[in-house]
Motif scaffolding. Sequence first.
Motif, PDB file in Angstrom:
ATOM      1  N   GLN A  78      -1.860   4.823 -12.184  1.00 44.56           N
ATOM      2  CA  GLN A  78      -2.014   5.335 -10.822  1.00 44.56           C
ATOM      3  C   GLN A  78      -2.795   4.368  -9.934  1.00 44.56           C
ATOM      4  O   GLN A  78      -2.552   4.291  -8.735  1.00 44.56           O
ATOM      5  CB  GLN A  78      -2.704   6.698 -10.852  1.00 44.56           C
ATOM      6  CG  GLN A  78      -1.816   7.773 -11.429  1.00 44.56           C
ATOM      7  CD  GLN A  78      -2.552   9.071 -11.687  1.00 44.56           C
ATOM      8  OE1 GLN A  78      -3.767   9.077 -11.874  1.00 44.56           O
ATOM      9  NE2 GLN A  78      -1.814  10.156 -11.713  1.00 44.56           N
ATOM     10  N   LEU A  79      -3.704   3.630 -10.546  1.00 46.16           N
ATOM     11  CA  LEU A  79      -4.488   2.645  -9.802  1.00 46.16           C
ATOM     12  C   LEU A  79      -3.765   1.305  -9.647  1.00 46.16           C
ATOM     13  O   LEU A  79      -4.255   0.406  -8.982  1.00 46.16           O
ATOM     14  CB  LEU A  79      -5.838   2.417 -10.489  1.00 46.16           C
ATOM     15  CG  LEU A  79      -6.792   3.604 -10.504  1.00 46.16           C
ATOM     16  CD1 LEU A  79      -7.990   3.315 -11.406  1.00 46.16           C
ATOM     17  CD2 LEU A  79      -7.241   3.944  -9.087  1.00 46.16           C
ATOM     18  N   GLY A  80      -2.632   1.165 -10.308  1.00 45.71           N
ATOM     19  CA  GLY A  80      -1.887  -0.084 -10.245  1.00 45.71           C
ATOM     20  C   GLY A  80      -2.417  -1.156 -11.168  1.00 45.71           C
ATOM     21  O   GLY A  80      -2.035  -2.315 -11.056  1.00 45.71           O
TER      22      GLY A  80
ATOM     23  N   SER B  54      -4.102  -2.990 -17.937  1.00 46.86           N
ATOM     24  CA  SER B  54      -4.983  -2.026 -18.599  1.00 46.86           C
ATOM     25  C   SER B  54      -4.192  -0.796 -19.036  1.00 46.86           C
ATOM     26  O   SER B  54      -4.425  -0.246 -20.125  1.00 46.86           O
ATOM     27  CB  SER B  54      -6.120  -1.607 -17.662  1.00 46.86           C
ATOM     28  OG  SER B  54      -6.933  -2.717 -17.365  1.00 46.86           O
ATOM     29  N   ALA B  55      -3.261  -0.362 -18.210  1.00 50.13           N
ATOM     30  CA  ALA B  55      -2.421   0.785 -18.569  1.00 50.13           C
ATOM     31  C   ALA B  55      -1.613   0.478 -19.818  1.00 50.13           C
ATOM     32  O   ALA B  55      -1.496   1.322 -20.719  1.00 50.13           O
ATOM     33  CB  ALA B  55      -1.492   1.144 -17.412  1.00 50.13           C
TER      34      ALA B  55
ATOM     35  N   GLU C 133       7.060  -0.362 -14.198  1.00 51.77           N
ATOM     36  CA  GLU C 133       6.251  -0.940 -13.122  1.00 51.77           C
ATOM     37  C   GLU C 133       5.890  -2.394 -13.424  1.00 51.77           C
ATOM     38  O   GLU C 133       5.858  -3.227 -12.518  1.00 51.77           O
ATOM     39  CB  GLU C 133       4.994  -0.104 -12.879  1.00 51.77           C
ATOM     40  CG  GLU C 133       5.278   1.249 -12.265  1.00 51.77           C
ATOM     41  CD  GLU C 133       6.061   1.177 -10.962  1.00 51.77           C
ATOM     42  OE1 GLU C 133       5.730   0.341 -10.093  1.00 51.77           O
ATOM     43  OE2 GLU C 133       7.022   1.960 -10.815  1.00 51.77           O
ATOM     44  N   MET C 134       5.629  -2.698 -14.684  1.00 52.25           N
ATOM     45  CA  MET C 134       5.334  -4.089 -15.050  1.00 52.25           C
ATOM     46  C   MET C 134       6.573  -4.963 -14.813  1.00 52.25           C
ATOM     47  O   MET C 134       6.459  -6.086 -14.325  1.00 52.25           O
ATOM     48  CB  MET C 134       4.882  -4.163 -16.510  1.00 52.25           C
ATOM     49  CG  MET C 134       3.519  -3.532 -16.728  1.00 52.25           C
ATOM     50  SD  MET C 134       3.001  -3.578 -18.446  1.00 52.25           S
ATOM     51  CE  MET C 134       2.598  -5.315 -18.581  1.00 52.25           C
ATOM     52  N   TYR C 135       7.732  -4.439 -15.158  1.00 56.60           N
ATOM     53  CA  TYR C 135       8.986  -5.161 -14.910  1.00 56.60           C
ATOM     54  C   TYR C 135       9.161  -5.418 -13.417  1.00 56.60           C
ATOM     55  O   TYR C 135       9.463  -6.536 -12.999  1.00 56.60           O
ATOM     56  CB  TYR C 135      10.166  -4.347 -15.463  1.00 56.60           C
ATOM     57  CG  TYR C 135      11.492  -4.725 -14.864  1.00 56.60           C
ATOM     58  CD1 TYR C 135      12.113  -5.920 -15.200  1.00 56.60           C
ATOM     59  CD2 TYR C 135      12.118  -3.892 -13.947  1.00 56.60           C
ATOM     60  CE1 TYR C 135      13.325  -6.274 -14.633  1.00 56.60           C
ATOM     61  CE2 TYR C 135      13.328  -4.235 -13.381  1.00 56.60           C
ATOM     62  CZ  TYR C 135      13.926  -5.429 -13.721  1.00 56.60           C
ATOM     63  OH  TYR C 135      15.120  -5.777 -13.162  1.00 56.60           O
TER      64      TYR C 135
ATOM     65  N   ILE D 191       0.841  -1.193   0.000  1.00 56.88           N
ATOM     66  CA  ILE D 191       0.000   0.000   0.000  1.00 56.88           C
ATOM     67  C   ILE D 191       0.875   1.243   0.000  1.00 56.88           C
ATOM     68  O   ILE D 191       0.642   2.184  -0.750  1.00 56.88           O
ATOM     69  CB  ILE D 191      -0.969  -0.005   1.204  1.00 56.88           C
ATOM     70  CG1 ILE D 191      -2.018  -1.111   1.013  1.00 56.88           C
ATOM     71  CG2 ILE D 191      -1.641   1.353   1.376  1.00 56.88           C
ATOM     72  CD1 ILE D 191      -2.866  -1.375   2.242  1.00 56.88           C
ATOM     73  N   ARG D 192       1.912   1.223   0.817  1.00 60.03           N
ATOM     74  CA  ARG D 192       2.823   2.362   0.893  1.00 60.03           C
ATOM     75  C   ARG D 192       3.504   2.611  -0.451  1.00 60.03           C
ATOM     76  O   ARG D 192       3.620   3.740  -0.890  1.00 60.03           O
ATOM     77  CB  ARG D 192       3.859   2.100   1.974  1.00 60.03           C
ATOM     78  CG  ARG D 192       4.747   3.254   2.263  1.00 60.03           C
ATOM     79  CD  ARG D 192       5.643   2.936   3.423  1.00 60.03           C
ATOM     80  NE  ARG D 192       6.572   4.000   3.648  1.00 60.03           N
ATOM     81  CZ  ARG D 192       7.597   3.919   4.438  1.00 60.03           C
ATOM     82  NH1 ARG D 192       7.815   2.808   5.107  1.00 60.03           N
ATOM     83  NH2 ARG D 192       8.411   4.930   4.574  1.00 60.03           N
ATOM     84  N   SER D 193       3.932   1.553  -1.127  1.00 57.98           N
ATOM     85  CA  SER D 193       4.594   1.729  -2.421  1.00 57.98           C
ATOM     86  C   SER D 193       3.620   2.235  -3.476  1.00 57.98           C
ATOM     87  O   SER D 193       3.991   3.028  -4.331  1.00 57.98           O
ATOM     88  CB  SER D 193       5.275   0.436  -2.873  1.00 57.98           C
ATOM     89  OG  SER D 193       4.321  -0.555  -3.148  1.00 57.98           O
ATOM     90  N   MET D 194       2.356   1.804  -3.408  1.00 59.42           N
ATOM     91  CA  MET D 194       1.359   2.277  -4.372  1.00 59.42           C
ATOM     92  C   MET D 194       1.052   3.760  -4.131  1.00 59.42           C
ATOM     93  O   MET D 194       0.905   4.531  -5.079  1.00 59.42           O
ATOM     94  CB  MET D 194       0.085   1.440  -4.291  1.00 59.42           C
ATOM     95  CG  MET D 194       0.263   0.008  -4.782  1.00 59.42           C
ATOM     96  SD  MET D 194       1.013  -0.152  -6.415  1.00 59.42           S
ATOM     97  CE  MET D 194      -0.229   0.611  -7.420  1.00 59.42           C
TER      98      MET D 194
END
Length: 178
Positions: A42-44, A48-49, A78-80, A9-12
């Motif tokens: 932004q939603l993680g 979809s991004a 982020e995917m990596y 949660i903190r990282s998001m």
Amino acid sequence: MQMKKMLHIRSMVLLAALLLAGLGTLRAQSSLHFNSALNFLQLGELDSAKKEIDLYFKEPGADKEGDSWYLLGAIYKEMYKKSENANVASPMRAKAFDAFKTALTLDTTAGFQKKVRDNLRYIALRYYNDAAATLDTVHYETSIACYQKYREAMLLADPTVNIKEKDEGFYLALASTY
């Protein structure tokens, strides 16, 4: 388990804050796909991004904006981190690296350059870690390839870095491996 959830949660939250601060300076984008990609990131919701940014890049002129390449790089980075961080030949990391390199050339404003260079530094360090991890008698060719990518990324991230010191250390270790 609770600690792991709190760290996630903190990282998001940190990612969202960085993206809002970093992408807040974006030029006005008229594309629904661009905005959707940013929102999904932004939603993680990385899948979809990725779909949205890939659709955005099919639009005329999308490849001419540094902001577009920065967002592409951020999504693939982020995917990596989420699914390929143990893959020394990660196509997602390579795509993020290429996107950030392109973004660096398209927008030369100081604030934008700093954000891109910070991301390039992260990628450089991951390549360096992979070069060190694969430096043995079996995987030395992978190590050399990762080190070359590290070198390229680090020089882009910080053109003032004294890369010769790292070169000496790496090639000394490589020679010892032989």
